[in-house]
Each structure stands twice: as structure tokens, then as C-alpha cells.
Design a protein around this motif. Sequence first.
Motif, PDB file in Angstrom:
ATOM      1  N   ARG A 202       0.836  -1.211   0.000  1.00  0.00           N
ATOM      2  CA  ARG A 202       0.000   0.000   0.000  1.00  0.00           C
ATOM      3  C   ARG A 202       0.867   1.255   0.000  1.00  0.00           C
ATOM      4  O   ARG A 202       0.667   2.181  -0.783  1.00  0.00           O
ATOM      5  N   TYR A 205       3.011   1.516  -3.354  1.00  0.00           N
ATOM      6  CA  TYR A 205       2.217   2.049  -4.473  1.00  0.00           C
ATOM      7  C   TYR A 205       1.999   3.543  -4.288  1.00  0.00           C
ATOM      8  O   TYR A 205       2.064   4.332  -5.240  1.00  0.00           O
ATOM      9  N   SER A 206       1.743   3.930  -3.038  1.00  0.00           N
ATOM     10  CA  SER A 206       1.490   5.347  -2.773  1.00  0.00           C
ATOM     11  C   SER A 206       2.728   6.190  -3.064  1.00  0.00           C
ATOM     12  O   SER A 206       2.638   7.284  -3.631  1.00  0.00           O
ATOM     13  N   ASP A 209       2.953   6.564  -6.669  1.00  0.00           N
ATOM     14  CA  ASP A 209       1.866   7.454  -7.095  1.00  0.00           C
ATOM     15  C   ASP A 209       2.205   8.925  -6.805  1.00  0.00           C
ATOM     16  O   ASP A 209       1.941   9.813  -7.619  1.00  0.00           O
ATOM     17  N   ASP A 268      -3.052   6.225   0.968  1.00  0.00           N
ATOM     18  CA  ASP A 268      -4.228   5.365   0.868  1.00  0.00           C
ATOM     19  C   ASP A 268      -4.585   5.270  -0.617  1.00  0.00           C
ATOM     20  O   ASP A 268      -5.618   5.777  -1.053  1.00  0.00           O
ATOM     21  N   PRO A 269      -3.697   4.649  -1.410  1.00  0.00           N
ATOM     22  CA  PRO A 269      -3.867   4.700  -2.873  1.00  0.00           C
ATOM     23  C   PRO A 269      -5.000   3.805  -3.365  1.00  0.00           C
ATOM     24  O   PRO A 269      -5.400   2.874  -2.672  1.00  0.00           O
ATOM     25  N   SER A 270      -5.488   4.098  -4.540  1.00  0.00           N
ATOM     26  CA  SER A 270      -6.415   3.192  -5.252  1.00  0.00           C
ATOM     27  C   SER A 270      -5.687   2.694  -6.486  1.00  0.00           C
ATOM     28  O   SER A 270      -4.922   3.450  -7.103  1.00  0.00           O
ATOM     29  N   LEU A 271      -5.965   1.459  -6.863  1.00  0.00           N
ATOM     30  CA  LEU A 271      -5.308   0.899  -8.043  1.00  0.00           C
ATOM     31  C   LEU A 271      -6.054   1.359  -9.304  1.00  0.00           C
ATOM     32  O   LEU A 271      -6.722   0.574  -9.973  1.00  0.00           O
ATOM     33  N   THR A 272      -5.942   2.653  -9.580  1.00  0.00           N
ATOM     34  CA  THR A 272      -6.548   3.212 -10.792  1.00  0.00           C
ATOM     35  C   THR A 272      -5.815   2.644 -12.012  1.00  0.00           C
ATOM     36  O   THR A 272      -4.668   2.171 -11.893  1.00  0.00           O
ATOM     37  N   THR A 276      -1.907   1.559 -12.020  1.00  0.00           N
ATOM     38  CA  THR A 276      -1.572   0.185 -12.414  1.00  0.00           C
ATOM     39  C   THR A 276      -0.580   0.207 -13.579  1.00  0.00           C
ATOM     40  O   THR A 276       0.437  -0.515 -13.558  1.00  0.00           O
TER      41      THR A 276
END
Length: 316
Positions: A202, A205-206, A209, A268-272, A276
Motif C-alpha cells: 500500500r 504504491y502510494s 503514485d 491510501d492509494p487506489s489501483l486506478t 496500475t
Amino acid sequence: MSSTSEPVRRVAIVGTGVIGAGWAAHFLARGLDVVATDPSPGAESRLRADVAAHWPTVTRVGLAEDASPDRLAFTADLETAVGQADFVQENGPEREDVKQALFAALDAAARPETVIASSSSGLAATAIARDCAAHPERVLIGHPFNPPHLIPLVEVVPGERTGEEAVARALDFYTAVGKKPIRVRREVPGHIANRLQAALWREAYSLVDRGVATVRDIDTAIAHGPGLRWALLGPFANQHLSGGRGGIAHILEHLGPPTEAWWRDLGDPSLTPELTAKLVAGVDDALDGIGVDELADRRDALLHALLALKAAADLP
Ligand SMILES: NC(=O)c1ccc[n+]([C@@H]2O[C@H](COP(=O)([O-])OP(=O)(O)OC[C@H]3O[C@@H](n4cnc5c(N)ncnc54)[C@H](O)[C@@H]3O)[C@@H](O)[C@H]2O)c1
């Protein structure tokens, strides 16, 4: 069912993808008979090729007497595979509805004393066993780590209807085949180790991002930094050492408050689709064209050497 019942001689592997093939190689290497089943066309030839590909690795680790890839049988018929097994290791798709239907069939087909373990990465045995009408007390999670023919950890997680004897038998069996099982004390999505990995991913990825680091930077940071320590000691023992003679009590007092401040900044990323794509391109870039099979071979050779060193070391 008794924890002192006959030793396991024949294991049924249900689902022969990445994890099923790894388990098959491991159980064969431990000198067991393996009967595998998978409904997918061409599954048998893929499994035999995967086991052959894993065989040099498990041979380096050390084969049990009489271990042979020839002790692998395959049948497309689930009842035949499971009916003669002393232990069932399920490795089908990670979908609750698929596993519920599969476990209803496994429960109906397996002998009453046979433990049925799911390799599920994060589902609960309580949910998976929902439609088991015969003997739900022998259904549990036995979650391995990839590659299951090398990584020792297995998380054993009982469900609400799982009996203590099944838990004991699973722990005994995994220990007997050279694994390092732990019992998870409560069902939570992702069990223990995958939740810890998810927490790290998490933030990784953040950081990508937010443009703080590239994929390559993060892989370098972990593989050449704390990952080296994590392969030897767990996060708490490592933290204890970071506190010098004051141990973990000192480090919690000293670095605990700043750590709490970092927590408040964690992402608190989302796998947009954009993120991705960035992660996939980042891995492509970081690996400089090394293919998956070659990278797995290089990793497994080093992993084998590390496991041998760890086996000879006196660490908790
Ligand atoms: N890949 C990993 O790193 C990893 C690690 C630990 C645990 N697991 C868990 O292991 C299980 C299998 O994962 P995988 O990565 O091997 O998946 P995979 O996609 O490689 O293999 C799944 C296999 O299940 C088969 N299958 C489909 N329907 C089936 C059915 N009804 N009965 C029996 N087999 C069926 C498919 O044909 C396929 O061969 C999942 O529950 C997963 O969460 C995966």
C-alpha cells in the motif's frame, strides 16, 4: 479423527496452477504419492512440465528416500483423486463462490478423517466450508507462500466449525514435510503475512503514485535494505536490536513518536488504471528485460542457499 492416526502417504492436489504445481513438487520430493486433479484442458501436461522444472531445485534441497516425480498421478475426476487421499491440499481460484462449491464436493468425496486444507491467500475457512454437509470439522486454511516447494511458512487457520484434531493433524503434517507452520488465532481477511505484505505494498504504491520513488528505487530500498534483515529475523526481533542494549523498550520510546507521525502521512492509494500502468511499466524498467522464468530460477537458487544457511544458524 485423531491426531495420532496413520501418517500421510498420499496427498491429493486439487487445482494445479502455480501453487498446486509447487505443492506437488514439494510433496513428491518428501517421498509422498501425489494424485492431482484440475478441470482445465491440458492441465496434466502443464503440471508434469512444471514438476519437471521444479525437480532440480527440490533435488538440491534434498530428496526423501524413494522420492520420485513418477509418483505423480493425474485424474480429471475429483472424486477419484480425493477419495484415496490422506490429506487434501486445494489450490483452485481465489473466489469464495468457487471454493464453496468445490469444498462441498471435496467434503462429500474425501474420507471422514482426511484433512482438507485450502491454500487460499485470504479467504476464511468458515466461508469456504459453508456448504460442507459431511465433515466440516476437517476443513481449514493451509496457506503457503510462493514458491511452496521452497518457502517454509504455512499459515494454518481454522474456521468456526474446524475441530482441534484437524488443526493438530495439519500442523503435524506440515511439520513432517519440512514446513514451518503457524496457527492463526482468529480469521481475518488475508491471514497474517499477506496483511503485512499488503501494508507494505500500500505504501510502496502510494510512494510511486506521489512521485517520491520509482518502482526500481523501492525494490532497491527493500532488497538491499531491511529485506536483508527480515529474511533472518522478524520485524520485532529486528526492532529489538535497533534499540541497542535498551532493546525494543528503548526504540519504542525513542522512535515510537516519530513513527506515529509517519503513520499519519502514509498513503491510501487506489489501483486506478493510471497507477496500475505506472507500476507495470516500472517493473518492466526495473528488470532490464530479465524474463519471469529466468528471474524465478535466479531467486530460487539464492533462496535455496539462504535456507541452507538459516537451517545451520542458531536464530529464533
Ligand atoms: N500465486 C500465489 O502467489 C499464491 C500464494 C499462496 C496461495 N495462493 C492461493 O492458491 C490458490 C491458487 O492460486 P494460483 O496462483 O495457483 O492460481 P492459478 O490460476 O495459477 O491456478 C488455479 C488453478 O485452479 C484450477 N481450477 C479452476 N477451477 C477449478 C475447480 N473447480 N477445481 C479444481 N481446480 C480448478 C485452474 O484450472 C488452475 O489450474 C488460490 O487460492 C490463491 O489465493 C496463491
